[in-house]
Scaffold this active site. Structure first.
Site, short mmCIF file in Angstrom:
data_model
loop_
_atom_site.label_atom_id
_atom_site.label_comp_id
_atom_site.label_asym_id
_atom_site.label_seq_id
_atom_site.Cartn_x
_atom_site.Cartn_y
_atom_site.Cartn_z
CE LYS A 41 -3.96 2.12 0.59
NZ LYS A 41 -3.68 2.82 -0.67
CD GLN A 50 3.27 4.67 2.32
OE1 GLN A 50 3.75 5.56 1.65
NE2 GLN A 50 2.23 4.85 3.09
CE LYS A 63 4.33 7.58 5.96
NZ LYS A 63 4.17 8.61 4.92
CE LYS A 83 4.73 7.51 -2.32
NZ LYS A 83 3.92 8.08 -1.21
N GLY A 85 -2.93 8.37 -4.01
CA GLY A 85 -2.32 9.60 -4.49
C GLY A 85 -1.05 9.96 -3.74
CG ASP A 86 3.22 11.09 -2.82
OD1 ASP A 86 3.10 11.06 -1.59
OD2 ASP A 86 4.23 11.57 -3.37
CB THR A 135 -2.20 13.60 4.82
OG1 THR A 135 -2.54 12.45 4.05
CG2 THR A 135 -0.74 13.55 5.19
CG ASN A 147 -4.37 16.24 -0.05
OD1 ASN A 147 -3.90 15.47 0.78
ND2 ASN A 147 -5.67 16.41 -0.20
CB SER A 193 -5.53 4.84 2.10
OG SER A 193 -5.41 5.95 1.26
P1 NDP Z 1 0.61 18.00 -3.77
O1 NDP Z 1 1.07 17.68 -5.13
O2 NDP Z 1 -0.84 18.18 -3.51
O3 NDP Z 1 1.36 19.31 -3.22
C1 NDP Z 1 2.74 19.37 -3.11
C2 NDP Z 1 3.11 20.77 -2.68
O4 NDP Z 1 4.52 20.81 -2.42
C3 NDP Z 1 2.84 21.81 -3.75
O5 NDP Z 1 2.56 23.04 -3.14
C4 NDP Z 1 4.18 21.85 -4.49
O6 NDP Z 1 4.42 23.06 -5.19
C5 NDP Z 1 5.15 21.73 -3.34
N1 NDP Z 1 6.43 21.17 -3.82
C6 NDP Z 1 6.63 20.05 -4.57
N2 NDP Z 1 7.93 19.89 -4.85
C7 NDP Z 1 8.54 20.92 -4.26
C8 NDP Z 1 9.90 21.33 -4.19
N3 NDP Z 1 10.88 20.61 -4.79
N4 NDP Z 1 10.19 22.43 -3.46
C9 NDP Z 1 9.19 23.14 -2.84
N5 NDP Z 1 7.90 22.81 -2.90
C10 NDP Z 1 7.59 21.73 -3.60
O7 NDP Z 1 1.21 16.84 -2.83
P2 NDP Z 1 0.77 16.40 -1.37
O8 NDP Z 1 0.31 17.59 -0.60
O9 NDP Z 1 -0.13 15.24 -1.52
O10 NDP Z 1 2.14 15.85 -0.79
C11 NDP Z 1 3.07 16.67 -0.09
C12 NDP Z 1 4.01 15.80 0.72
O11 NDP Z 1 3.25 15.01 1.64
C13 NDP Z 1 4.83 14.80 -0.10
O12 NDP Z 1 6.08 14.60 0.54
C14 NDP Z 1 4.01 13.52 0.02
O13 NDP Z 1 4.80 12.36 -0.18
C15 NDP Z 1 3.55 13.64 1.46
N6 NDP Z 1 2.38 12.83 1.81
C16 NDP Z 1 1.18 13.00 1.14
C17 NDP Z 1 0.09 12.25 1.53
C18 NDP Z 1 -1.24 12.48 0.94
O14 NDP Z 1 -2.22 11.91 1.46
N7 NDP Z 1 -1.40 13.29 -0.10
C19 NDP Z 1 0.20 11.22 2.58
C20 NDP Z 1 1.47 11.20 3.25
C21 NDP Z 1 2.52 11.95 2.84
P3 NDP Z 1 4.29 23.09 -6.81
O15 NDP Z 1 2.81 23.17 -7.07
O16 NDP Z 1 5.05 24.30 -7.18
O17 NDP Z 1 4.92 21.82 -7.32
#
Ligand code: NDP
Length: 449
Positions: free
Chosen positions: A93, A114, A117, A129, A168-169, A212, A244, A381
């Site tokens: 997962k 993961q 976690k 992943k 998603g991620d 999250t 997100n 999830s």
């Molecule tokens: P999204 O794609 O919804 O958002 C990612 C955010 O981070 C955007 O604002 C993006 O900006 C920014 N970002 C991405 N790359 C960079 C970078 N190199 N430097 C600065 N900012 C950056 O992703 P999520 O919110 O889903 O995920 C964010 C983090 O949380 C990740 O590490 C993910 O693995 C982790 N996560 C997510 C979960 C989930 O349920 N969604 C669960 C557990 C962990 P821009 O639009 O400019 O790319």
């Protein structure tokens, strides 16, 4: 802290030899193995049964070609990945990430983290992943659809509701999950809960979108209450990212009485001393899919600054990195500490470098590692999988209440595991150990497979 145990040193040496070109994966394994020292020393059978060398090697790693056609008729080829890391405690997962930086190292570090976690949530989920170096930015809905369908044309043969359940991620939200689910159904002629993060009209769970970010705040509140007799209320909070995780962390932080003053994206950050107006952010990011800089054009008194690192120079009580890996380095951590930060809780995966973690821990502040504090997404999830199996849906309040209980449970599991091995208050060690103990026990029971 450097490794001293001979068994773990030899495992680490093999990991480096085999995966030398994969720095993020090596970083993640190093951090986790350091936590295992007291456990391995107290349980010699872990070495005798080769548990650690098995746990650092993925059960399966799949790489594939993803060809797709853009709106102008031009053919593009991206690279797709799925790592199926460990299935000792349940089906693999873990999410799918679409971002140009995706490579084997990133996918393996995420898959490895993961496993622990998912174990911490207490739900029966193994670790996996996936992702691709496809960049969704600037693509039309039709281009996104063609890419997602092509990605699933290969992935479908490796996944299944009882085998491997992606989600998603970064770069993958409800739109992308919908396209992937549709193609899976078409290819297999089966309607199963093979992906989570689905839309509500076709098997998604209420509160998954929020999970999250909300979970991060439930964890933070419990940690502050138990370890500091304090709470989020009245605190100044900086959150990186505006995706997100960041948006729903902001929402729950505000509900708990905190004042969020900054958000960012990969181009820069906004500062609003009056407190972020989340309805404006949601309109910009969720509806218009525009850049966070637009916020400063719409909200008088707010300021946009180019470059994302500067967000960590804003004085705050609580820092919640919710963007991406290694976004807080040693230098940024030192500035946060100098400015009086009291709590750092990770929403993104591995957002703090090892130097940053050491800086936070040496400063004696409360530090919540991602694999514990951001587990709310995968936990929900897991609840989506349960609802799909039952062909039933819980209300938002029911899912949210279960999520909160799970996050409180994760905090106490991590806290208690750290205490058991003489590391009281070290939640990095506690989360790694608590996650590991359950997986190791299942692996021992199942023999060498
Ligand atoms: P999204 O794609 O919804 O958002 C990612 C955010 O981070 C955007 O604002 C993006 O900006 C920014 N970002 C991405 N790359 C960079 C970078 N190199 N430097 C600065 N900012 C950056 O992703 P999520 O919110 O889903 O995920 C964010 C983090 O949380 C990740 O590490 C993910 O693995 C982790 N996560 C997510 C979960 C989930 O349920 N969604 C669960 C557990 C962990 P821009 O639009 O400019 O790319």
């Amino acid at each position: 802290m450097a490794l001293t145990n001979q068994y773990l040193l030899s495992v680490m040496e093999t990991v480096k030899k085999r995966n030398g070109a994969e720095p993020e994966f090596i970083q993640a394994v190093t951090e986790v193995l350091e936590s295992f020292e007291p456990v391995v020393e107290a349980n010699p059978q872990l070495e005798a049964l080769g548990i650690v060398e098995r746990i650092v090697e993925p059960e399966r790693f799949i790489q594939f070609r993803v060809p797709w056609v853009d709106d102008a008729g031009k053919v593009h080829v991206n690279r797709g990945y799925r790592v199926q890391f460990n299935s000792a405690i349940g089906p693999y997962k873990g999410g799918i990430r679409l971002h140009p930086s995706v490579n084997a190292s990133i996918i393996k570090f995420l898959g490895f983290e993961q496993c622990f976690k998912n174990s911490l949530t207490g739900l029966p989920m193994g670790g996996g992943k996936g992702g691709s170096d496809f960049d969704p930015k600037g693509k039309s809905d039709m281009e996104i659809m063609r890419f997602c369908h092509s990605f699933m044309n290969e992935l479908y043969r490796h996944i299944g509701a009882d085998t491997d359940v992606p989600a998603g991620d970064i770069g993958v939200g409800a739109r992308e999950v919908g396209f992937m689910f549709g193609q899976y159904k078409k290819l297999t002629n089966q309607y199963t809960g093979v992906l989570t993060g689905k839309g509500l009209s076709y098997g998604g769970s209420l509160a998954r979108k929020e999970a999250t970010g909300y979970g991060l705040l439930y964890f933070t509140e419990e940690m502050m209450s138990c370890m500091k007799n304090d709470s989020v209320a009245g605190k100044t909070i900086v959150i990186s990212g505006s995706g997100n995780v960041a948006i729903y962390a902001c929402e729950k932080a505000q509900e708990l009485g905190g004042k969020v003053v900054a958000l960012s994206d990969s181009n820069g950050y906004i500062y609003d001393a009056e407190g972020i107006k989340l309805d404006v952010v949601k309109q910009i990011k969720e509806v218009e899919r525009a850049r966070i800089s637009v916020y400063a054009d719409r909200v008088p008194g707010s300021v946009y600054t180019v470059g994302c690192k500067g967000i960590w120079t804003i004085p705050c009580d609580i820092a919640l990195p919710c963007a991406t890996q290694n976004e807080i380095d040693g230098e940024s951590a030192a500035i946060l500490v100098k400015n009086g930060v009291q709590v750092v809780a990770e929403g993104a995966n591995m957002p703090s470098t090892p130097e940053a973690i050491a800086t936070f821990q040496n400063a004696g502040l409360l530090f919540a590692p991602a694999k514990a504090s951001n587990a709310g997404g995968v936990a929900t999830s897991g609840l989506e999988m349960s609802q799909n199996s039952m062909r039933y849906s819980w209300t938002f309040e029911e899912v949210d209440a279960k999520l909160k209980q799970i996050m409180i449970g994760i905090f106490h599991n991590a806290y208690d595991a750290a205490k058991k091995y003489g590391k009281e208050g070290d939640l990095v060690a506690g989360a790694n150990i608590a996650g590991f103990e359950k997986i190791a026990s299942a692996m021992i029971a199942q023999g060498v497979v």
